[in-house]
Design a protein around this motif. Structure first.
Motif, PDB file in Angstrom:
ATOM      1  N   ILE A   3     -41.911 -15.922  24.554  1.00 55.09           N
ATOM      2  CA  ILE A   3     -42.852 -17.020  24.333  1.00 55.09           C
ATOM      3  C   ILE A   3     -42.098 -18.341  24.450  1.00 55.09           C
ATOM      4  N   PHE A   4     -42.689 -19.278  25.182  1.00 51.15           N
ATOM      5  CA  PHE A   4     -42.109 -20.618  25.327  1.00 51.15           C
ATOM      6  C   PHE A   4     -43.229 -21.644  25.199  1.00 51.15           C
ATOM      7  N   ALA A   5     -42.960 -22.750  24.504  1.00 55.68           N
ATOM      8  CA  ALA A   5     -43.959 -23.813  24.347  1.00 55.68           C
ATOM      9  C   ALA A   5     -43.277 -25.169  24.477  1.00 55.68           C
ATOM     10  N   LYS A   6     -44.014 -26.139  25.042  1.00 49.07           N
ATOM     11  CA  LYS A   6     -43.453 -27.470  25.266  1.00 49.07           C
ATOM     12  C   LYS A   6     -44.532 -28.532  25.113  1.00 49.07           C
ATOM     13  N   LEU A   7     -44.170 -29.603  24.452  1.00 43.36           N
ATOM     14  CA  LEU A   7     -45.038 -30.768  24.266  1.00 43.36           C
ATOM     15  C   LEU A   7     -44.319 -31.974  24.857  1.00 43.36           C
ATOM     16  N   SER A   8     -44.999 -32.724  25.746  1.00 50.24           N
ATOM     17  CA  SER A   8     -44.351 -33.829  26.459  1.00 50.24           C
ATOM     18  C   SER A   8     -45.183 -35.096  26.370  1.00 50.24           C
ATOM     19  N   TYR A   9     -44.518 -36.183  25.992  1.00 51.02           N
ATOM     20  CA  TYR A   9     -45.162 -37.501  26.017  1.00 51.02           C
ATOM     21  C   TYR A   9     -44.450 -38.375  27.042  1.00 51.02           C
ATOM     22  N   SER A  10     -45.222 -39.012  27.911  1.00 53.07           N
ATOM     23  CA  SER A  10     -44.675 -39.922  28.921  1.00 53.07           C
ATOM     24  C   SER A  10     -45.328 -41.283  28.773  1.00 53.07           C
ATOM     25  N   SER A  11     -44.507 -42.322  28.778  1.00 54.31           N
ATOM     26  CA  SER A  11     -45.033 -43.683  28.664  1.00 54.31           C
ATOM     27  C   SER A  11     -45.319 -44.257  30.044  1.00 54.31           C
ATOM     28  N   GLY A  55     -51.162 -45.327  32.450  1.00 52.12           N
ATOM     29  CA  GLY A  55     -49.803 -44.800  32.452  1.00 52.12           C
ATOM     30  C   GLY A  55     -49.555 -43.661  31.499  1.00 52.12           C
ATOM     31  N   GLY A  56     -49.583 -43.894  30.185  1.00 54.27           N
ATOM     32  CA  GLY A  56     -49.128 -42.927  29.211  1.00 54.27           C
ATOM     33  C   GLY A  56     -49.913 -41.629  29.215  1.00 54.27           C
ATOM     34  N   SER A  57     -49.235 -40.491  28.851  1.00 54.12           N
ATOM     35  CA  SER A  57     -49.901 -39.197  28.774  1.00 54.12           C
ATOM     36  C   SER A  57     -49.195 -38.311  27.761  1.00 54.12           C
ATOM     37  N   LEU A  58     -49.929 -37.338  27.227  1.00 55.59           N
ATOM     38  CA  LEU A  58     -49.390 -36.340  26.307  1.00 55.59           C
ATOM     39  C   LEU A  58     -49.895 -34.984  26.777  1.00 55.59           C
ATOM     40  N   THR A  59     -48.972 -34.042  27.046  1.00 53.90           N
ATOM     41  CA  THR A  59     -49.344 -32.746  27.608  1.00 53.90           C
ATOM     42  C   THR A  59     -48.740 -31.599  26.808  1.00 53.90           C
ATOM     43  N   TYR A  60     -49.309 -30.416  27.019  1.00 52.86           N
ATOM     44  CA  TYR A  60     -48.762 -29.198  26.422  1.00 52.86           C
ATOM     45  C   TYR A  60     -48.602 -28.148  27.510  1.00 52.86           C
ATOM     46  N   LEU A  61     -47.690 -27.208  27.268  1.00 53.90           N
ATOM     47  CA  LEU A  61     -47.465 -26.077  28.159  1.00 53.90           C
ATOM     48  C   LEU A  61     -47.049 -24.891  27.293  1.00 53.90           C
ATOM     49  N   VAL A  62     -47.757 -23.772  27.410  1.00 52.09           N
ATOM     50  CA  VAL A  62     -47.461 -22.566  26.637  1.00 52.09           C
ATOM     51  C   VAL A  62     -47.402 -21.384  27.590  1.00 52.09           C
ATOM     52  N   SER A  63     -46.316 -20.616  27.489  1.00 52.12           N
ATOM     53  CA  SER A  63     -46.132 -19.453  28.354  1.00 52.12           C
ATOM     54  C   SER A  63     -45.768 -18.238  27.507  1.00 52.12           C
ATOM     55  N   GLY A  64     -46.358 -17.096  27.826  1.00 59.42           N
ATOM     56  CA  GLY A  64     -46.028 -15.862  27.130  1.00 59.42           C
ATOM     57  C   GLY A  64     -46.058 -14.683  28.072  1.00 59.42           C
TER      58      GLY A  64
END
Length: 771
Positions: free
Chosen positions: A305-313, A267-276
């Motif tokens: 520049i945009f950055a995002k860190l997401s954690y999903s359980s 199930g759980g995950s941790l992701t990143y997204l970076v855009s420039g």
């Protein structure tokens, strides 16, 4: 005896109803894309062999109620994915969680289906709202080979765009300060760059973009015209991926992937997204477009520049952390060093309690915007705003009904300094702060798929002003038939913010922000001014028609009554001091009060079949303002507007796509020049000798905005070829903006008596590589 029989019958019926209810349960969960782990939005989840079902929301969440206890089959059929079925055991009076993963179809479909959109049209009010997805955005011809929200917004109903250079969007009579732009709930104070082709948003990171042109519900506030609610997607939960693109205007880079991979059994995950993305147009335009500005090129520069860190359980709960940095700089004719910088950080959380139908969404964010303009021979202008917003939203699902409510807290601080043409300073560059708080609630209720009601209420307390603003709102839809639907929206709106420019300006390069000013006239049109809030009332009525499976028509008429507006007083001649108590307010106050109305009707035609997509919009509108003396049309009042878009996919492997867009707009109002005169400055006061002094050139203006500029029209074309390179994909896009090189007017330099046009024909070739 009869009473006993009646009582016994009623009792038995109630008992049977309760027993039937007791034999049912509920199923909830999330629907994900199996390859990327991204939520699948607005797809229908049904119980096979029944009429029970529900659509997923913007988080991919669904809940189905009144499901009979026992073994049931859950089914999803969605365009572009294989049909999914899953078995679930429903327990009476309990809530069962079931997450579903859809696999992309191996068969490439050639027909565009709009059944999901038709289903939503029956269950949602959808008055004055356009819901955009990246797939739809990419159908509009591109300037640089990359789709951009700024270009897509220009073809939407009720939207007026003032130009290619320094242009702003005006939505159904509302100026930019009255249009709120949200990025994951965070306020973006300036979403568009100086060259009007580009926004600050990378289309590839957008999950949804909802454009409310009026009548929006009480979830949104502090603006009196429109809302643009943009939500970004999470990074890829399964694998590392990205996109690199470049073209004559600039370059884009997107990187995303998992830090902790998503596994269906865990199930759980941790992701990143970076855009420039960045622009090098100032350098390339001198070589590629030497015919512009006498070979000086196009002096536009920006970096986003945009950055995002997401954690999903495993249960679907999520935590997002995100931030951005946007900046822009340009040098126009007769203007030196115009620039702005913006940054922000924020978090939002989705909490999915086990065994409950309630979703909790706490959030907090901060954003800042700073702008300056130094003009040759004129005093500089500067403005800055920084603000925070926080709150907690609760969403409770009651079968097909939905209740959403929550408290909110927000505040901002502004600085502003400007000196007008006669040397009178407006604003002292001292910071002004304000804090607001309140609560909202909205309830969506439907009756037998015939009637949908969405009443809502917002209580907004402007603490710094000591003013409470109660704002009732209503949305309604009547499904007369599945192919014909009527709709209506009403609402009261307020805001504690004005722009640091005037709606009377023809070209607005400088766009700053101010809190609602206190230095206002005490009376307006013979009535006392009780508070400085800007206020408006919306009434919108319309209908939707489905002409078969391929054609839909949407018609809406609207009236926005701007009950109180504030504008910078360009006519100020005297300081507002006790010595000038006899001077009229119009000549000494920093700001003036106005009222106004915006009314019109929008027609939207949409055709989608197989590989052909058509979109046509016609808007008829009028906007007026009244300042207590003069009634006039502001510079963005466009009477007629036409937008036509077509996209066609072709080729043996459907790897070619051609797009075309044509825009026509009637001329904007402007104030004509009545004549010129010698303006003596009297630098030595009463000792000045006017017989020997050389004065400046003065301009005698005609009546305010009584003239009209010529019509605007432009044709854009693009063609795209996709190459499949193993696990990667390469897109090559050839585009032409202003194909027939129409000389659309930007403004007229009165002193030099020169016409300054919008941008000429601009061919471009862009390449993007997805990996």
């Amino acid at each position: 005896m009869k009473r006993t029989v009646v009582f016994t019958t009623v009792f038995c019926l109630l008992a049977l109803a309760n027993l039937a209810q007791a034999q049912t349960g509920k199923v909830k969960g999330f629907v994900y894309d199996k390859d990327s782990g991204e939520p699948v939005l607005f797809t229908n989840v049904t119980i096979k062999g029944s009429t029970l079902g529900a659509a997923t929301d913007v988080n991919g969440y669904y809940t189905v109620t009144n499901v009979p206890a026992g073994e049931q089959i859950v089914q999803i059929t969605y365009l572009g994915y294989d049909t999914l079925t899953a078995s679930v055991t429903v327990i009476a009076n309990q809530l069962v969680s079931l997450n579903l993963f859809l696999k992309k179809s191996s068969v490439r479909l050639t027909e565009v289906q709009i059944s999901a959109d038709r289903q939503e049209a029956l269950t949602e009010v959808r008055t004055s709202v356009t819901k955009l997805t990246p797939k739809e955005m990419k159908k509009v011809p591109t300037v640089s080979g990359e789709s951009d929200l700024a270009q897509v917004l220009q073809v939407q109903p009720g939207v007026v765009f003032t130009g290619d250079q320094g242009g702003q969007l005006y939505i159904r009579g509302g100026s930019p300060i009255q249009n709120k732009v949200l990025l994951d709930g965070m306020i973006i104070y300036n979403p568009f760059h100086s060259i009007g082709f580009f926004s600050v948003f990378d289309t590839d990171i957008i999950k949804t973009a909802d454009i409310y042109t009026g009548g929006f519900n009480a979830e949104y506030g502090d603006r009196i015209s429109s809302i643009m609610d943009i939500k970004t997607r999470d990074g890829n939960r399964k694998k590392f991926s990205g996109k690199l693109s470049f073209n004559p205007f600039g370059a884009n880079l997107l990187l995303e992937g998992p830090i902790i991979k998503l596994k269906e059994d865990r199930g759980g995950s941790l992701t990143y997204l970076v855009s420039g993305k960045t622009s090098y147009l100032e350098q390339t335009s001198k070589v590629l477009y030497p015919y512009i500005n006498g070979g000086d090129g196009l002096p536009f520069n920006f970096t986003d520049i945009f950055a995002k860190l997401s954690y999903s359980s495993r249960t679907g709960s999520k935590v997002n952390l995100f931030g951005f940095s946007f900046n822009d700089q340009v040098t126009y004719q007769s203007v030196s060093n115009y620039k702005w910088n913006s940054f922000g950080v924020g978090t939002n959380v989705l909490i999915v309690p086990q065994g409950s139908q309630v979703l909790l969404e706490p959030y907090f964010n901060y954003s800042n915007y700073k702008i300056s303009l130094d003009e040759d021979g004129l005093p500089g202008r500067a403005s800055e705003i920084g603000g925070f917003a926080g709150g907690m939203n609760f969403t409770y699902y009651l079968g097909k009904s939905e209740l959403k409510f929550g408290p909110f807290l927000q505040g901002f601080q502004t600085k502003y300094e400007f000196t007008n043409s006669v040397g009178i300073r407006i604003g002292d560059n001292e910071p002004e702060s304000t804090t607001d708080f309140g609560v909202f609630a909205k309830f969506k209720w439907s009756y037998k798929d015939k009637l949908v009601l969405e009443p809502s209420f917002r209580l907004h307390y402007y603490a710094s002003l000591g003013v409470a603003s109660p704002e009732p709102r209503l949305g309604a839809k009547w499904n007369i038939a599945k192919w014909f639907r009527m709709k209506y929206a009403f609402g009261l709106f307020s805001q504690n913010m004005i722009s640091a420019n005037s709606d009377r300006d023809v070209v607005n390069l400088f766009y700053g922000f101010l809190t609602a000013p206190e230095n206002l006239p005490n009376e307006f049109d013979g009535k006392e001014v009780n508070n400085p809030l800007q206020r408006a009332m919306h009434n919108i009525v319309g209908f939707e028609v489905d002409l078969g499976k391929r054609v839909s028509v949407n018609v809406e008429g609207y009236l926005k009554n701007f009950l109180q507006l504030s504008n910078v007083n360009r006519n100020k001649l005297f300081p507002d001091t006790p010595e000038n108590s006899d001077v009229p307010d119009q000549l000494k106050k920093d700001f003036i009060i106005e009222t106004g109305k915006a009314m019109g009707i929008d027609f939207v035609f949409k055709y989608a079949y197989k590989r052909l997509y058509l979109w046509a919009v016609y808007s008829l509108s009028t906007v007026d303002r009244y300042d207590g003396i003069n009634q006039y049309n502001p510079h963005f009042d466009r009477r007629h507007s036409v937008n036509l878009v077509a996209a066609y996919t072709f080729g043996k492997d459907l790897n070619w796509e051609a797009s075309i867009r044509w825009n026509l707009g009637s001329g904007f109002p402007f104030t004509q020049t009545a004549g010129f005169y010698e303006n003596l400055v009297f630098t030595d006061g009463i000792d000045s000798d006017y017989t020997t002094q050389n004065g400046d050139l003065g301009v005698e203006y005609g009546e305010l905005n009584k003239g009209r500029l010529p019509f605007y029209h432009r044709l854009d074309l693009s063609i795209k070829r996709t190459f499949e390179l193993g696990q990667t994909k390469l897109d090559a896009v050839l585009g032409v903006t202003n194909t027939y090189n129409r000389e659309n007017i930007f403004f007229i330099d009165r002193v030099r008596y020169e016409r300054v046009n919008q941008l000429p024909i601009l061919p471009s070739l862009g390449v993007s590589w997805q990996f």
